[in-house]
Design an enzyme around this catalytic site. Structure first.
Site, PDB file in Angstrom:
ATOM      1  N   ARG A 162      33.431 -49.293  22.612  1.00 42.04           N
ATOM      2  CA  ARG A 162      32.403 -48.330  23.032  1.00 42.04           C
ATOM      3  C   ARG A 162      31.597 -47.808  21.849  1.00 42.04           C
ATOM      4  O   ARG A 162      31.197 -46.638  21.813  1.00 42.04           O
ATOM      5  CB  ARG A 162      33.029 -47.149  23.791  1.00 42.04           C
ATOM      6  N   SER A 237      32.216 -42.474  33.220  1.00 42.46           N
ATOM      7  CA  SER A 237      33.387 -42.122  32.421  1.00 42.46           C
ATOM      8  C   SER A 237      32.979 -41.201  31.270  1.00 42.46           C
ATOM      9  O   SER A 237      32.165 -41.580  30.437  1.00 42.46           O
ATOM     10  CB  SER A 237      34.047 -43.385  31.867  1.00 42.46           C
ATOM     11  N   GLU A 333      32.837 -40.347  25.528  1.00 36.43           N
ATOM     12  CA  GLU A 333      32.032 -41.569  25.517  1.00 36.43           C
ATOM     13  C   GLU A 333      30.566 -41.203  25.672  1.00 36.43           C
ATOM     14  O   GLU A 333      29.675 -41.913  25.223  1.00 36.43           O
ATOM     15  CB  GLU A 333      32.488 -42.475  26.670  1.00 36.43           C
TER      16      GLU A 333
END
Length: 337
Positions: A162, A237, A333
C-alpha cells in the site's frame, strides 16, 4: 479551464464531508494541467481523483486540481499479452470491466475497488492476493514545479505494501496523468486462494472459473461486506493490515492462537487489521455520527452528519486501543488532510 472559488467538495469525496476548497479546477486533458501548473500563483495544491482515499478534517485553503481525463487504449500486444494505457481520470472499476470485456486478465481480483486509475500506483492498491505492481508497466506524471512530463517505470515507483514513491520521497511533487498495465490475453493465471474467493466460487458451483467468474465472486463478497459510499459515506479500508516480523508474530500467535494471519516469506506476517479492531469491540459500534461498519470493522463510516475531525478522532482511538490490547500498531491507509 476555469479556476472556481469557495467550492464544496462534498460530492467529490466518498465520506460525503461538506468541506470547502478555496480554489478548484477540473482538468480533462494533460495539456490543461501543464498550463495550469505553469500559470497559477497558488502554491498550496491538492490533487484529487475519485475522492475515495482521503479524509478531510478541515477546509482546504489552496487549489484542488480535480483530475478527470478519460480514455483507454491498447499500446502494444503480442500473442499472449497486451499493454493497456488508461488515463488517470478513468474510474478504476470501470477500467477493470473494460479489460474483462476484452478478456484481458490480471486485475480481476481488484474489482470494485473505489477510486480512479491515477491513484492506483500511488497506493499500490491491492486485494485478494493481487497488487497493482504485479501488472504495472509505467505511469506518466507531470512535475508540479516545472510542468514537465516524467515517466516512472516499475522499479522507480519503489512499490511496497500500500505504498510507493508517490507517498514517500516525491509526495506532492507529481500528478499522474496515465498508467500502463501488462495483462494476459490467454492462459490466465487465476488467483483464488486468498480470502473467501474459493468459498464464493463453490456457492456459484464453479470448478474452473474464468477471470469474469473471479471478478463476479469478488464483487459479491465486497458488496456483502462493504457499504456503498452512495448510501453510507466511507473511504473503504481505513487502515492497512499490519505486517510484523517473526519475533513479534510468534509473541502475538502465542497469546492469540486463534487469530488469522498470512505468512509472507516466513520472516514477516500480515495480520488482518479488521480482526484486531473487531476484537477491541469496535465492529458495528456507533459513536455520534461515525463508527466502524457492522459488516467490516476496517471501514469507518459517516452516518450522515459526522465531520472529518470526528472520524479521525475515532480512528486514533482505535489505533490506541489496538496498540494497548495487542501491542501492534495499525496505520491509516487513507490520506488525512
Amino acid at each position: 479551464m476555469t479556476i472556481a472559488k469557495n467550492i464544496s467538495l462534498k460530492a467529490f469525496n466518498t465520506f460525503g464531508l461538506d468541506i470547502t476548497a478555496a480554489y478548484y479546477c477540473k482538468i480533462q486533458h494533460k495539456e490543461e494541467l501543464k498550463e495550469l501548473l505553469l500559470t497559477t500563483p497558488i502554491s498550496n495544491i491538492l490533487v484529487l481523483g475519485g475522492g475515495s482515499n482521503i479524509l478531510f478534517t478541515k477546509d482546504f485553503d489552496g487549489l484542488v486540481i480535480h483530475i478527470q481525463n478519460k480514455g483507454i487504449a491498447v499500446v502494444s500486444e503480442s500473442e499472449n499479452e497486451v499493454v493497456v494505457e488508461a488515463q488517470a481520470g478513468e474510474n478504476w472499476h470501470e477500467f477493470v470491466c473494460w479489460c474483462l470485456e476484452k478478456n484481458y486478465g490480471g486485475i480481476e481480483n481488484l474489482s470494485l475497488i473505489p477510486g480512479n486509475v491515477g491513484s492506483s500506483p500511488v497506493q499500490n492498491i491491492g486485494a485478494y492476493g493481487v497488487e497493482v505492481k504485479d501488472v504495472f508497466v509505467q505511469c506518466t506524471a507531470i512535475h508540479i514545479a516545472t510542468g514537465k512530463e516524467v515517466v516512472f517505470g516499475k522499479e522507480e515507483c519503489m512499490f511496497a505494501y500500500r505504498n510507493s514513491i508517490f507517498k514517500g520521497i516525491v509526495k506532492g511533487q507529481y500528478v499522474i496523468v496515465n498508467v500502463q498495465f501488462r495483462l494476459r490475453k490467454n492462459k490466465h493465471q487465476i488467483k483464488i486462494k486468498y480470502g473467501a474467493i474459493q468459498e464464493e466460487l463453490q456457492k456459484m458451483q464453479l470448478q474452473n472459473p474464468t477471470i469474469q467468474d473471479v471478478s463476479n465472486a469478488i464483487i459479491h463478497i465486497r458488496k456483502s461486506k462493504l457499504p456503498d459510499p452512495e448510501e453510507l459515506g466511507n473511504g473503504g479500508s481505513f487502515f492497512k493490515n499490519p505486517v510484523v516480523d517473526k519475533a513479534t508474530f510468534e509473541k502475538f500467535n502465542t497469546q492469540f492462537p486463534d487469530a488469522p494471519f498470512y505468512s509472507l516469506d516466513n520472516q514477516f506476517y500480515k495480520i488482518p487489521a479488521g480482526w484486531l479492531i473487531e476484537q477491541c469491540g469496535y465492529k458495528g459500534k456507533q459513536i455520534g455520527q461515525t463508527g466502524a461498519h457492522k459488516n467490516q470493522a476496517l471501514v469507518l463510516v459517516n452516518y450522515g452528519d459526522a465531520n472529518g475531525a470526528e472520524i479521525w478522532k475515532l480512528a486514533q482511538d482505535i489505533q490506541q486501543t489496538v496498540k494497548k490490547q495487542f501491542d501492534i500498531e495499525i496505520e491509516p491507509e487513507i490520506n488525512i488532510m
